[in-house]
Design a protein around this motif. Sequence first.
Motif, PDB file in Angstrom:
ATOM      1  N   GLY A  27     145.014  45.317  19.052  1.00 33.10           N
ATOM      2  CA  GLY A  27     144.190  44.359  19.786  1.00 33.10           C
ATOM      3  C   GLY A  27     144.293  44.543  21.290  1.00 33.10           C
ATOM      4  N   LEU A  87     142.298  47.557  22.256  1.00 32.55           N
ATOM      5  CA  LEU A  87     140.851  47.297  22.254  1.00 32.55           C
ATOM      6  C   LEU A  87     140.424  46.553  23.510  1.00 32.55           C
ATOM      7  N   TYR A  88     141.241  45.600  23.943  1.00 31.45           N
ATOM      8  CA  TYR A  88     140.945  44.909  25.201  1.00 31.45           C
ATOM      9  C   TYR A  88     140.964  45.885  26.371  1.00 31.45           C
ATOM     10  N   VAL A 104     140.271  49.087  26.245  1.00 30.76           N
ATOM     11  CA  VAL A 104     139.055  49.905  26.161  1.00 30.76           C
ATOM     12  C   VAL A 104     137.865  49.149  26.750  1.00 30.76           C
ATOM     13  N   ILE A 105     137.723  47.865  26.430  1.00 36.99           N
ATOM     14  CA  ILE A 105     136.632  47.058  26.995  1.00 36.99           C
ATOM     15  C   ILE A 105     136.727  47.033  28.511  1.00 36.99           C
ATOM     16  N   VAL A 165     130.282  50.186  22.558  1.00 36.39           N
ATOM     17  CA  VAL A 165     131.745  50.178  22.663  1.00 36.39           C
ATOM     18  C   VAL A 165     132.247  48.745  22.798  1.00 36.39           C
ATOM     19  N   PHE A 166     131.576  47.966  23.620  1.00 34.76           N
ATOM     20  CA  PHE A 166     131.940  46.559  23.803  1.00 34.76           C
ATOM     21  C   PHE A 166     131.840  45.806  22.480  1.00 34.76           C
ATOM     22  N   LEU A 198     131.814  46.958  19.301  1.00 32.14           N
ATOM     23  CA  LEU A 198     132.781  47.391  18.284  1.00 32.14           C
ATOM     24  C   LEU A 198     134.190  46.888  18.596  1.00 32.14           C
ATOM     25  N   CYS A 199     134.576  46.956  19.864  1.00 27.89           N
ATOM     26  CA  CYS A 199     135.909  46.475  20.240  1.00 27.89           C
ATOM     27  C   CYS A 199     136.026  44.968  20.043  1.00 27.89           C
ATOM     28  N   ALA A 200     134.988  44.232  20.427  1.00 27.08           N
ATOM     29  CA  ALA A 200     135.005  42.775  20.252  1.00 27.08           C
ATOM     30  C   ALA A 200     135.079  42.406  18.781  1.00 27.08           C
ATOM     31  N   GLY A 220     136.464  44.206  16.440  1.00 26.96           N
ATOM     32  CA  GLY A 220     137.836  44.490  16.027  1.00 26.96           C
ATOM     33  C   GLY A 220     138.782  43.378  16.423  1.00 26.96           C
ATOM     34  N   ILE A 221     138.650  42.905  17.660  1.00 28.94           N
ATOM     35  CA  ILE A 221     139.508  41.818  18.151  1.00 28.94           C
ATOM     36  C   ILE A 221     139.306  40.559  17.326  1.00 28.94           C
TER      37      ILE A 221
END
Length: 448
Positions: free
Chosen positions: A310, A313-314, A316-317, A327-328, A330-332, A334-335
């Motif tokens: 997590g 992922l933050y 990466v954002i 990208v935003f 997919l990462c969100a 995941g979080i």
Amino acid sequence: MAPPTWSRWLVPPAALSVHLSIGQAYAWSVFKPALEDALHLSGTQSALPFQLGIVMLGLSAAFGGPLVERNGPRWAMFVSTVCFSVGFLIAALGVATGQYWLVVFGYGIVGGIGLGIGYISPVSTLMKWFPDRPGMATGIAIMGFGGGALIASPWSAQMLSSFGSTTSGIATAFVVHGVVYAIFMSLGVFLIRVPKEGWRPAGWTPPETTGRALITTANVSARNAIRTPQFWCLWIVLCFNVTAGIGILEKAAPMITNFFANTSTPVSVSAAAGFVALLSLANMAGRLAWSSASDAIGRKNMYRVYLGVGALLYLVITLAGDSASFVFILCAMGILSFYGGGFATAPAYLKDLFGTYQVGAIHGRLLTAWSTAGVLGPLIVNAIADSQEAAGKTGPALYTTSLYIMIALLAVGFVANELIRPVNPKYHEPPATEAPEKNIAAVPQGGS
């Protein structure tokens, strides 16, 4: 008490009937614009019933946990049904008479008590029915809370469209909510059963040794649990994992809109709404998928994923900024899947550490971490975004500081998870207290 022929697979639907209903809380934002126009409220005022409901969820779960353990899941589901449904009816009266304090009292306080009691009502029962798969069992139920908004959001929007967004229309919608949820939650009240003392699934034998140091065969009372460092380490873990998730969830639509406002592909209002729906799906799916995975890899390892991945992922954002919207997204997602998974895995983690003796009451006290995070997460994101906007910043710069704070909180949670060790035997209950969990081998096997 379940008869010998009762199938344990009827218990998850009973739990879902309650959790899908109280999960409506995540759809409160549907009513915000209508309430603001009809009662001339600010955004902060219209958010108050939801915020107070989350606070009361944690408090009622903490203080009501021992009552749930003492009186059983049917009593708890009945109390939850009454409070949650009556809360809507009081709120309807408040809207109809223009008394907003009644809306706050009804939905926030009375309904919030229903949220808390209902949330913990099936936890210990599910783990007694599914000692072989506790993570999956609690994940099924708690998935319902995450997915409740997927039903409530379009349903509520349609009612406001049909009845109108005036005070009478909103009041009618609230009344319909109260009545329908009372009926639906009553299915759980009538369907729920507890296994007979010593019951176990057919073909399953309790292992004498688990092979995992954190899984205990002893039991700890709720009173003793809060005296252990393990409880407070897990409290920090849950609080910071929820803070990181709810920070995005509460401001999802404006966040993605602001992030890409200065790019060649700005996000429209409809696309932002679709993003919110994707986050809800990720939240719901994570509750079942990750909690089920924890049965295989262990709770501590699962929380290493929630907190460690997590944080990445933050990061990466933060580093990607407004360069790529996918990208935003997919990462969100995941979080938010980790956010939901953290809720669903917590009861099984508690069972591993403290046994099943009073796990429902212990879980209720742990949920005060949710109350704290429900205030902390939105406060961090909104306050910093407002200050950055006042300073003339736009785009990702509105949220960069918040994102770094979330990374730091997840890192602290990761360390707290690493500090969790087996509970000291001095906190264990004596054998006489553990009687319901003993003598399992002497009881005939039941069906599954």
